[in-house]
Design a protein around this motif. Structure first.
Motif, PDB file in Angstrom:
ATOM      1  N   ALA A  12       7.748  35.107   2.800  1.00 28.33           N
ATOM      2  CA  ALA A  12       7.483  37.183   1.355  1.00 28.33           C
ATOM      3  C   ALA A  12       7.068  36.544   0.010  1.00 28.33           C
ATOM      4  O   ALA A  12       6.208  36.565  -0.347  1.00 28.33           O
ATOM      5  N   MET A  13       6.997  35.650  -0.569  1.00 30.85           N
ATOM      6  CA  MET A  13       6.547  34.709  -1.769  1.00 30.85           C
ATOM      7  C   MET A  13       5.454  33.790  -1.309  1.00 30.85           C
ATOM      8  O   MET A  13       4.285  34.393  -1.571  1.00 30.85           O
ATOM      9  N   GLY A  14       4.686  33.637   0.003  1.00 32.18           N
ATOM     10  CA  GLY A  14       4.134  32.990   0.106  1.00 32.18           C
ATOM     11  C   GLY A  14       2.966  33.552   0.900  1.00 32.18           C
ATOM     12  O   GLY A  14       1.975  33.392   0.266  1.00 32.18           O
ATOM     13  N   SER A  15       3.185  35.395   1.119  1.00 37.38           N
ATOM     14  CA  SER A  15       2.558  36.317   1.148  1.00 37.38           C
ATOM     15  C   SER A  15       1.547  37.048   0.430  1.00 37.38           C
ATOM     16  O   SER A  15       0.382  36.960  -0.068  1.00 37.38           O
ATOM     17  N   VAL A  16       2.257  36.766  -0.629  1.00 36.99           N
ATOM     18  CA  VAL A  16       2.117  36.814  -2.495  1.00 36.99           C
ATOM     19  C   VAL A  16       0.821  36.047  -2.542  1.00 36.99           C
ATOM     20  O   VAL A  16      -0.215  36.278  -2.803  1.00 36.99           O
ATOM     21  N   TYR A  17       1.235  34.953  -2.581  1.00 36.11           N
ATOM     22  CA  TYR A  17       0.922  33.512  -2.620  1.00 36.11           C
ATOM     23  C   TYR A  17      -0.591  33.736  -1.425  1.00 36.11           C
ATOM     24  O   TYR A  17      -1.909  33.463  -2.195  1.00 36.11           O
ATOM     25  N   ALA A  18      -0.682  34.244  -0.500  1.00 38.09           N
ATOM     26  CA  ALA A  18      -2.091  34.054   0.536  1.00 38.09           C
ATOM     27  C   ALA A  18      -2.318  35.098   0.121  1.00 38.09           C
ATOM     28  O   ALA A  18      -3.899  35.375   0.145  1.00 38.09           O
ATOM     29  N   PHE A 159       5.043  41.101   3.455  1.00 39.65           N
ATOM     30  CA  PHE A 159       4.837  40.386   4.478  1.00 39.65           C
ATOM     31  C   PHE A 159       4.214  40.634   5.415  1.00 39.65           C
ATOM     32  O   PHE A 159       2.967  40.604   5.991  1.00 39.65           O
ATOM     33  N   CYS A 160       4.528  42.269   5.619  1.00 36.09           N
ATOM     34  CA  CYS A 160       3.707  42.948   6.517  1.00 36.09           C
ATOM     35  C   CYS A 160       2.600  43.334   6.150  1.00 36.09           C
ATOM     36  O   CYS A 160       0.776  43.346   7.090  1.00 36.09           O
ATOM     37  N   THR A 161       2.266  43.612   4.943  1.00 40.82           N
ATOM     38  CA  THR A 161       0.529  44.347   4.483  1.00 40.82           C
ATOM     39  C   THR A 161       0.030  43.193   4.499  1.00 40.82           C
ATOM     40  O   THR A 161      -1.278  43.019   4.452  1.00 40.82           O
ATOM     41  N   THR A 162       0.591  41.616   3.751  1.00 37.36           N
ATOM     42  CA  THR A 162      -0.390  40.481   3.820  1.00 37.36           C
ATOM     43  C   THR A 162      -0.468  40.077   4.830  1.00 37.36           C
ATOM     44  O   THR A 162      -2.212  40.228   5.639  1.00 37.36           O
ATOM     45  N   LEU A 260       2.711  28.077   3.501  1.00 36.35           N
ATOM     46  CA  LEU A 260       3.491  26.915   3.590  1.00 36.35           C
ATOM     47  C   LEU A 260       3.674  26.447   2.198  1.00 36.35           C
ATOM     48  O   LEU A 260       5.132  25.843   1.918  1.00 36.35           O
ATOM     49  N   ILE A 261       2.838  26.765   1.042  1.00 43.84           N
ATOM     50  CA  ILE A 261       4.014  26.379  -0.228  1.00 43.84           C
ATOM     51  C   ILE A 261       5.171  27.508  -0.391  1.00 43.84           C
ATOM     52  O   ILE A 261       6.295  27.005  -1.070  1.00 43.84           O
ATOM     53  N   GLY A 262       5.154  29.176  -0.112  1.00 41.98           N
ATOM     54  CA  GLY A 262       5.676  29.312  -0.229  1.00 41.98           C
ATOM     55  C   GLY A 262       7.072  29.155   0.266  1.00 41.98           C
ATOM     56  O   GLY A 262       8.000  29.227  -0.061  1.00 41.98           O
ATOM     57  N   LEU A 263       6.739  28.188   1.884  1.00 45.33           N
ATOM     58  CA  LEU A 263       7.637  28.143   2.112  1.00 45.33           C
ATOM     59  C   LEU A 263       8.679  26.802   1.927  1.00 45.33           C
ATOM     60  O   LEU A 263       9.411  26.690   1.388  1.00 45.33           O
ATOM     61  N   LEU A 264       7.881  25.804   1.608  1.00 45.25           N
ATOM     62  CA  LEU A 264       7.608  24.567   1.093  1.00 45.25           C
ATOM     63  C   LEU A 264       9.106  24.750   0.315  1.00 45.25           C
ATOM     64  O   LEU A 264       9.771  24.294   0.142  1.00 45.25           O
TER      65      LEU A 264
END
Lengths: 304, 400
Positions: A12-18, A159-162, A260-264
């Motif tokens: 979820a956070m990673g998709s915003v970073y992306a 997540f889906c929107t991204t 990757l950053i969100g997951l990490l």
């Protein structure tokens, strides 16, 4: 279950970073510049979104929306309003703070975009004040349980929107005329100009798109992280790190870096939270040591 | 014509000069209390606005009763916009130009610590009605006379009450700590660790998160796995709200204890009324804890229409009352005399309590853990927690 929870939160956070990282990437590849004030843009978008919701439901621009005020209609209106204003702002940014420096040596654009961002941030502070503004999700505030782990509907929506946006942009970049023009300008501005591509129009377009992406990120993240003047700074720093980690010149790499950053972050929090920031930025340094252009980036020979 | 007009002009000049002199004398004759706090720029601005309302009300009440030493009390406020340089500039201006007789501090400990040396050098008695950092009253404790006092809740005292509650309420004896990485959170976590040790409790987990994080579910999942049934959270209001939201996400609701940062309205707005109810935190007073308190709250509400954080207003109200009492006792507004009088003040009537010798040469804290209560948000109001655990807490449980 703990790991699944961490993965869902990280995505979820990673998709915003992306989303924001992608915005960095497309302007960088075409103009070799990007907007260092992207965090302020994101924060402004979330606040404009709040005002749009308030305007429709309570007939005012400043205040706190109640959960009932947020419906699909008002949320989509907020999204459109923020995208419209931010697209316009992206254009203004390009004309005032970027245009004169494109293709020039030096880093003046770094200062001019940071300055632009600071002006935006302080204007937003004057208008909306410092308090974080909570806003409900149009999908409600309930928790969805998947295999025993909880996830908020808004997180799934982000997540889906991204994912959808990224697939659309990837397709557009590679399959449409406009996408090919963007890639042509990215490859060589002078050659693209000789081929009849209006490089200036392409540059404006990518800044407008980049700002609109920040707007989407700002409005979509508001129900998760609240809307406030200060919400964007750290998000955009992480997104910038994601872009560097994945490969600033490769849009797909940026998206990969964001996730990757969100997951990490999320997975290290599960293990030893004190090491979270150290691990993320340590990884970036290690990756850049071995792959200076990022994980999915390619190093070009600089022509002088 | 000329000769006729000239004396008139001089007359007018003399008259306005006399009037100016008279009004100047009236201002010079007032007792001025400076108020230097953030009231617009940071998340703590609500605290500053509330404290100012309380201080002004105290001045109005004193003036209605004939003033102090027969003089009018005036609060001169300055906004430090949450920035230490601005806070220092304000203090210099208040001390040197406005010539304040006493000062009230701001809401951010860091900002207040930035200007304390000025009031200490210029001998201006100062009370912190909000900021909680231990060093505020400690900095000049070893080089008396110390001009800095406090009518607020020191962090360590708040944690002593939280630890007492944790020790009494935990069934399994498994207590965990989670704090943000700010100085506030980390000092709180350190104090909590030390005070829990006095209760012979070693936390089963001690986790951290960034001040801008909005998802702490990974850290909280770890705490859940450790089997903790009680959780001490030390962070600022919006972070606390995100901790509650993350707890909801992983469906884990231990007894959750925290500092008074949760009095700030963003906590209630972000967590929502249902989740906010689940957080137990410290406060020095509630609007309905006594008839005097209710009266002050109603008066403030009538005047301003809202009081964002009533506790801060009450503490600032009492701070002004204590300064006034010290001036009456010293029969002077001289800084050194008022400082000495504060240290020997026999009694003063405040809204939080009736102060009996609130300060001494060694103790500059008017309130201590004994004066605090545990509260929670219920239906948008801060209400005292009155359960089996709070009833069982004895003075012996309040270890510092």
């Amino acid at each position: 279950m703990q790991i699944l929870q961490a993965i869902l939160s990280g995505l979820a956070m990673g998709s915003v970073y992306a989303l924001v990282a992608f915005g960095f990437s497309i302007t960088y590849t075409t103009t070799k510049t990007f907007n260092f004030g992207q965090g302020a843009f994101l924060a402004l978008a979330s606040l404009i979104g709040i005002s749009a919701i308030l305007l429709v439901t309570q007939g005012k621009l400043i205040g706190f929306p109640s959960p009932e005020d947020v419906t699909w209609g008002t949320f989509l209106f907020a999204l459109l309003a923020a995208m419209l204003v931010l697209s316009l702002l992206g254009f203004v940014l390009y004309v005032t703070a970027i245009k004169h420096f494109v293709g020039e040596a030096g880093l003046s654009w770094v200062m001019s975009t940071i300055g632009f961002g600071i002006i935006i941030q302080n204007l937003a502070l004057l208008i909306w004040g410092p308090a974080p503004i909570a806003v409900a999700s149009p999908l409600g505030e309930g928790i969805i349980t998947i295999f025993g782990t909880g996830v908020r509907p808004q997180e799934i929506l982000v997540f889906c929107t991204t994912l959808v946006l990224m697939i659309v942009f990837d397709w557009a970049l590679h399959k449409t005329k406009m996408g090919k023009a963007v890639r042509a300008v990215a490859f060589s501005k002078s050659t693209a100009s000789l081929m009849g591509i209006n490089a200036n129009a392409v540059a404006i377009a990518v800044f407008v798109i980049s700002s609109a992406l920040a707007a989407i990120a700002g409005v979509m993240i508001a129900p998760i992280a609240t809307a406030s003047v200060f919400v964007g700074t750290l998000l955009s720093l992480k997104a910038f790190s994601a872009a560097i980690l994945g490969g600033l010149e490769n849009p797909r790499g940026c998206i990969f870096g964001g996730f990757l950053i969100g997951l990490l972050e999320s997975l290290i929090g599960l293990w030893y939270s004190n090491l979270r920031e150290i691990a993320v930025f340590g990884l970036i340094i290690v990756v850049l040591y071995f792959r200076p252009a990022g994980i999915l980036g390619r190093v070009h020979a600089e022509k002088v | 014509m000329y000769t006729k007009h000239f004396p008139k002009k001089i007359q007018a000049l003399l008259l306005s000069a006399a009037l100016l002199g008279a009004s100047g004398a009236a201002i010079a004759d007032d007792i001025k209390i400076g108020f230097n706090s953030d009231m617009s720029a940071t998340g703590s601005a609500d605290f500053g606005i509330s404290a100012l309302a309380g201080a002004r009300q105290a001045a109005d009440d004193l003036n209605a009763a004939g003033g102090v030493l027969g003089k009018k009390v005036v609060i001169v406020e300055r906004d430090d916009v949450g920035a230490p340089p601005k806070a220092i500039q304000n203090t210099n201006e208040l001390v040197d130009n406005v010539k304040v007789n006493a000062m009230l501090g701001g809401v951010n400990s860091g900002n207040m610590l930035a200007w304390l040396h000025i009031v200490q050098q210029k001998k201006i008695p100062t009370i912190s009605p909000v900021a909680t950092a231990t060093d505020i009253t400690n900095r000049y404790a070893k080089t008396p006379p110390n001009y800095v006092f406090r009518v607020s809740m020191r962090d360590r005292d708040q944690i002593a009450l939280l630890a007492a509650y944790a020790a009494r309420s935990s069934q399994s004896g498994k207590v965990a700590i989670i704090a943000d990485t700010t100085g506030y959170g980390q000092q709180g976590a350190k104090d909590a660790l030390e005070i829990l040790a006095l209760h012979k409790i070693t936390p089963v987990a001690n986790e951290k998160f960034g001040p801008k994080d909005t998802d702490m579910s990974s850290q909280l999942n770890k705490i859940k796995a450790s089997g903790a049934d009680t959780l001490i959270v030390y962070a600022l209001a919006d972070s606390n709200a995100h901790v509650m939201r993350s707890l909801e996400k992983i469906n884990y609701f231990p007894t959750t204890l925290a500092s008074w940062a949760n009095l700030s309205s963003p906590f209630l707005r972000i967590a929502g009324p249902e989740l906010a109810k689940k957080m137990i935190f410290t406060a020095s007073i509630t609007e309905d804890s006594s008839p005097q308190s209710k009266t002050l709250y109603d008066t403030l509400m009538k005047r301003d229409g809202r009081v964002p954080t009533y506790v801060m207003a009450a503490q600032a109200y009492d701070s002004v009352k204590l300064i006034a009492a010290a001036m009456e006792q010293a029969k002077s507004t001289d800084g050194a005399a008022v400082q000495a009088a504060l240290q020997q003040l026999s009694q003063a009537q405040g809204v939080i309590k009736n102060y009996q010798q609130p300060f001494s040469a060694d103790n500059h804290e008017a309130l201590s853990v004994k004066d605090f209560r545990l509260v929670r948000w219920i239906d948008g109001k801060v209400v005292s927690v009155d359960d089996d655990v709070t009833r069982k807490i004895t003075p012996d449980d309040l270890k510092l």
